[in-house]
Structures are given as structure tokens and as C-alpha cells.
Design a protein around this motif. Sequence first.
Motif, mmCIF file in Angstrom:
data_model
loop_
_atom_site.group_PDB
_atom_site.id
_atom_site.type_symbol
_atom_site.label_atom_id
_atom_site.label_comp_id
_atom_site.label_asym_id
_atom_site.label_seq_id
_atom_site.Cartn_x
_atom_site.Cartn_y
_atom_site.Cartn_z
ATOM 1 N N ASN A 1 -9.699 -2.050 -3.916
ATOM 2 C CA ASN A 1 -10.221 -3.289 -3.334
ATOM 3 C C ASN A 1 -10.077 -4.473 -4.279
ATOM 4 O O ASN A 1 -9.929 -5.610 -3.828
ATOM 5 N N ARG B 1 -3.932 2.173 -2.396
ATOM 6 C CA ARG B 1 -4.517 2.433 -1.066
ATOM 7 C C ARG B 1 -6.002 2.090 -1.011
ATOM 8 O O ARG B 1 -6.470 1.574 -0.012
ATOM 9 N N ASN B 2 -6.736 2.411 -2.064
ATOM 10 C CA ASN B 2 -8.183 2.188 -2.073
ATOM 11 C C ASN B 2 -8.603 1.192 -3.148
ATOM 12 O O ASN B 2 -9.765 1.182 -3.553
ATOM 13 N N GLN C 1 0.818 -1.203 0.000
ATOM 14 C CA GLN C 1 0.000 0.000 0.000
ATOM 15 C C GLN C 1 0.857 1.260 0.000
ATOM 16 O O GLN C 1 0.435 2.301 -0.475
#
Length: 152
Positions: free
Chosen positions: A19, A16-17, A9
Motif C-alpha cells: 500500500n 501486490r500488497n 502489480q
Amino acid sequence: MSDTGIDAQLIHPILRNDNAAKWLGIEVLKVSEGRATISMTLRPEMLNGFGIAHGGMIFALADTAFAMACNSHLGSTDTITVASGVDINFLKPGIPGRTLTAVAERRQQTGRSGIYDIQVLQSVPEADDEVLAEFRGRSRTIPKPSAAAPKL
């Protein structure tokens, strides 16, 4: 956290985001300006009805490497670079349990447009990795969407 002790990350801000990348189990191996190398292991839920890698899983791995190579690992406050088009050629079937590695490299950058080649390799027990797919991505750099913009 990877085996090298590096938190993926922190290696690239776009993860980071992400998914989808988390679900795929993507591990970042190398990242630098215009280049990225990532890997994942083919799990049973990534297989199609023939028991081989679903093409979408191979595409998703290549597309993630493409995004990482297009966008600075240092981050940007003003712009993002997105796909304007891609082509993928599947050359061999992905075998369950094997590790797939995507190696992305910028070939050309002119103004806001770029061309990137991504090679997807598959581990082979006691042999050299084999080329599973070839992906060519075309990129376009655009202004970063406003945080106030409505989410779809």
C-alpha cells in the motif's frame, strides 16, 4: 496501469500488497533478476516544511527499488529477502513536480547476504537527470514467515 500498458502489480509480486508503493504512485520501469528501476512524481503531500522532498519519501522510493532487486520477480514460496541495514546520502533537494527514478542493482550476493546500490535520480527540465541520493542496502534472505504466524 503504466503508459506502457504493463500492470505494475504483475511485474513484481511484492507490489501486490504494498500500500505504501501504491500511495507513492510508484511506476515500475524495468525489473530483472537483481535489478529494478522505478519512478514516482513528487506531489505536494511528499514535501517537508522547506517545500522540498521529505527525506523519507526519497528513502521509501529507494527502499522499494531495493526490495524489488533483492526478491525475485518470479516470486518465491520458501524465502524472502529483507534489509539488514542501509545507508543513504542525500546530495540535492527534491523539487516538487519532478520525477524521481530509483535504479537498483545487486553488487554482491554470497550465501544469504547481499549488497545493493540504488541511485535516485531527479528529472531536470531540458537537461540530463541529476543524482539526488545514493543508497546502499545490505540484505539477508530468511525463511518466509508462516501464514499461521500472528500478525503484529
